[in-house]
Each structure stands twice: as C-alpha cells, then as structure tokens.
Design a protein around this motif. Structure first.
Motif, PDB file in Angstrom:
ATOM      1  N   ARG A 245       1.112 102.660  45.538  1.00  0.00           N
ATOM      2  CA  ARG A 245       0.429 101.559  45.929  1.00  0.00           C
ATOM      3  C   ARG A 245       0.039 101.499  46.956  1.00  0.00           C
ATOM      4  O   ARG A 245      -1.005 100.752  47.565  1.00  0.00           O
ATOM      5  CB  ARG A 245       1.294 100.331  45.524  1.00  0.00           C
ATOM      6  CG  ARG A 245       2.438 100.222  46.199  1.00  0.00           C
ATOM      7  CD  ARG A 245       3.230  98.861  45.550  1.00  0.00           C
ATOM      8  NE  ARG A 245       2.462  97.730  45.906  1.00  0.00           N
ATOM      9  CZ  ARG A 245       2.922  96.667  45.455  1.00  0.00           C
ATOM     10  NH1 ARG A 245       3.989  96.321  44.834  1.00  0.00           N
ATOM     11  NH2 ARG A 245       2.089  95.213  45.913  1.00  0.00           N
ATOM     12  N   ASN A 246       0.805 102.441  48.317  1.00  0.00           N
ATOM     13  CA  ASN A 246       0.349 102.197  49.784  1.00  0.00           C
ATOM     14  C   ASN A 246      -0.702 102.914  50.053  1.00  0.00           C
ATOM     15  O   ASN A 246      -1.084 103.071  51.279  1.00  0.00           O
ATOM     16  CB  ASN A 246       1.647 102.485  50.510  1.00  0.00           C
ATOM     17  CG  ASN A 246       2.816 101.584  50.101  1.00  0.00           C
ATOM     18  OD1 ASN A 246       2.623 100.456  50.102  1.00  0.00           O
ATOM     19  ND2 ASN A 246       3.893 102.008  50.027  1.00  0.00           N
ATOM     20  N   THR A 248      -3.905 102.894  50.523  1.00  0.00           N
ATOM     21  CA  THR A 248      -4.957 101.891  50.603  1.00  0.00           C
ATOM     22  C   THR A 248      -6.244 102.240  51.161  1.00  0.00           C
ATOM     23  O   THR A 248      -7.161 101.650  51.081  1.00  0.00           O
ATOM     24  CB  THR A 248      -4.612 100.780  51.451  1.00  0.00           C
ATOM     25  OG1 THR A 248      -4.071 101.247  52.783  1.00  0.00           O
ATOM     26  CG2 THR A 248      -3.302  99.973  50.721  1.00  0.00           C
ATOM     27  N   ASN A 273      -3.462  97.376  43.655  1.00  0.00           N
ATOM     28  CA  ASN A 273      -3.356  97.189  45.139  1.00  0.00           C
ATOM     29  C   ASN A 273      -3.861  98.510  46.134  1.00  0.00           C
ATOM     30  O   ASN A 273      -3.935  98.398  47.249  1.00  0.00           O
ATOM     31  CB  ASN A 273      -1.558  97.475  45.488  1.00  0.00           C
ATOM     32  CG  ASN A 273      -1.121  96.401  45.007  1.00  0.00           C
ATOM     33  OD1 ASN A 273      -1.290  95.138  45.130  1.00  0.00           O
ATOM     34  ND2 ASN A 273       0.375  96.645  44.963  1.00  0.00           N
TER      35      ASN A 273
END
Length: 346
Positions: A245-246, A248, A273
C-alpha cells in the motif's frame, strides 16, 4: 584492405551490405570514432581488433573509437582484443550467434551502452564489476542462467537492465548495489522469487517480472517509493504484502493470470491507497477472487475511467461493476479515451 591509407577517417558506415569480414587494416585507423557494420554477413573479425598482447599498452589501436555497431551479422565469437577498446562508449552486438562475452569485459571502463540481445550468451563474466560507467545493458533473448554473478553490483551507474527471455532461476543479492537502476526487466524467465535487497533500488521506476514463477513479493517492496510500473502477470502469486500500500507512485499494475491470488491484505484497502494508480489489469479469475478490493478501486475511480476491456458482455460488466456510475461515465463520450485517466483491464 587499402582502407588503412585513410589516416584521417573518423566515420565508417557500411551497414546493409553483403560484407563477410572486417579488414585488419581498420585497426590502424587511429582517428576512427564511429564504425557501423550492422546488417551484413560478417563472420570474421581480426583477432587483435582493439589491442595486441594483453596488457601491452603500446599495441592498443583505434584509441579514438567511441561507437561500434556489429549488430545483425553472423559473428559466433568476439575478437580477444575487443576489451582493449577502453574508450569505447557504445557497443552493439545484437542478433548474432555469440555464445560468450569476453572474460575481461570489465576492462572496457568507458563503456556506457552494451546491447547484445538475440544471441546465445549463457553467462555474464565476473569482470562485469569493472563496467562502472555502464548505463544500459540489454541482454534479453539469450540463454543466460541459472543465475547472475554477485559482481553485477559493481555496475554502479547502471540505469537500464533488460534480461527478459533468458533462463534465470534467481537474481543475486548484489543487484541491490545497483542503486542507479531505473528500469529492471526480467520477464519470461523461471524466477521463483525476487532478491531481498530489491528495496535498495530506491530510484527504480519500472519492474517487469511477468511470466515467471514468483509466489510472493518481498515485504520490503515498499522501499521502491518511485516505482511507477509493476508487471507481475502470469506468475504464481498467492497474495500481496501489506506494505504494498506504500507504493504511492505506482501508476500501472498488472496482476492477471495469477490463479492463486485469492485475497489482498487489509480487506483490499491496499489498492485504494495506491493514489497514483491509473491502470489496473486483472483477468476474470483474478477479478472474481479479488472482487471486494477491485470494486473498491473501481468505485473510487469510475468517474474518470478511461478504458475497459472484458471477456464478459458489456451489459453484464456494467451491471456487476459500475451500475449507474458507469452509465454516467458512458455519457461523457469517446473523448474520455484521450484523457489518460485510470484504466481497468479484464
């Protein structure tokens, strides 16, 4: 061989002919900067093309040569003197029948681009650590495997590495030392896993791992904060790490044809996310397994959805995925396809 009389010759372009050999006299042209023999039938080069006796600087020749194109010929082996061209910047060897790279390849300190795809090369020499100026290495469509030398980490300037269509079973931990790497392409091998040093490639933008045997991505994949494109289609993924999820900066993600991928962590929030994601590719089986996560992502992006491809009927797809929101999106017309918005493929 009278060409050796052209003492001031700097450019030699004889591509697209029927030439079968490189004349020995070429080695005596000290002003020569660019040689292009692409698309001929060359199967012979002078043995000491580049230098004479190893280590004897007095025998080095063609000191001004910066670019050498021998692509699309019939070469089976390279001259032993080739690494003596230590000022050479670009070397093209694609589409020949070369089985071995020179053991002392690392002596070519000035080399920035090495393109040798479409050969029979089976290994990268350990001396590759000496290629500290190399930016692009294209060795796709060869027979390299089952592994790479740890010394590959010595190529500290490497930005583009293409090893697709080889016989690799694993990648070395030393790959994590290639901290300038921006594009790593290892599709269509037999990799079972990615190295646990992958997260050290902090400027990596594109990672192509499709058509391998990868079962999981390393937990520290979140370290790839600049990753924009990730293709892991046709593998054996069973899930994604919660740290996923990081990512981005991720814009394109392909997960299709991973039949064992049955769930995502955090109830699918891992996709929502990914705030930069604008293209998601799933096959029907994968979508059915990940329906809650995929629907959440679709719900968030449907107003801007650009492209939809499906094996299901359009009417059924609209009913199952988009509902009224899809109808509203359709009303926007074909112009939506040119806006570069989110893309969902089935």
């Amino acid at each position: 061989d009278n060409i050796c009389e052209c003492k001031k010759l700097e450019h030699l372009e004889v591509q697209h002919n029927q030439l079968t050999a490189v004349p020995p006299g070429l080695c005596r042209l000290r002003a020569l900067r660019f040689v292009d023999y692409e698309n001929n039938k060359v199967d012979f080069m002078p043995r000491f093309f580049g230098r004479g006796v190893r280590g004897a600087k007095s025998t080095h020749n063609m000191p001004s040569l910066r670019r050498l194109n021998l692509g699309s010929n019939n070469l089976q082996q390279l001259p032993v003197g080739l690494p003596g061209l230590d000022q050479l910047e670009s070397l093209w060897l694609q589409r020949n029948y070369i089985s071995d790279l020179p053991k002392d390849l690392g002596d070519m300190k000035g080399l920035k681009c090495l393109t040798a795809y479409g050969n029979w090369i089976s290994e990268i020499p350990f001396s590759c650590a000496g290629l500290t100026s190399l930016v692009t290495l294209a060795l796709n469509d060869n027979k390299i495997g089952p592994d790479l030398p740890e010394a590959i980490g010595g190529m500290v300037s490497l930005e583009n590495l293409d090893l697709c269509d080889n016989k690799l079973e694993q990648l070395p931990r030393g790959l994590g030392e290639c901290t300038s790497l921006r594009h790593l392409w290892v599709a269509r091998n037999t990799l079972a896993a990615l190295p646990d040093t992958l997260h050290l490639l902090t400027v990596l933008e594109s990672l192509q791992v499709h058509e391998n045997h990868v079962e999981k991505l390393p937990d520290n994949v979140a370290g790839l904060t600049r990753l924009r494109c990730l293709t892991v289609a046709k593998n054996r993924l069973v899930g994604l790490p919660s740290t996923f999820r990081n990512l981005t900066s991720l814009e394109r993600l392909t997960l299709d044809h991973n039949g064992s991928l049955v769930k995502l962590p955090e109830d699918g929030m891992v996709l929502t996310n990914l705030v930069s994601l604008c293209a998601l590719c799933l096959d029907k089986s994968c979508f059915d397994n990940l329906r809650p996560a995929a629907e959440k992502w679709l719900t968030a992006h449907v107003p801007e959805l650009a492209v939809l491809k499906s094996t299901m009927s359009k009417a059924k797809m609209k009913a199952q995925l988009f509902g009224a929101a899809a109808e509203q999106n359709k009303a926007g017309g074909a112009s939506e396809f040119t806006k570069g918005g989110p893309e969902f493929k089935l």
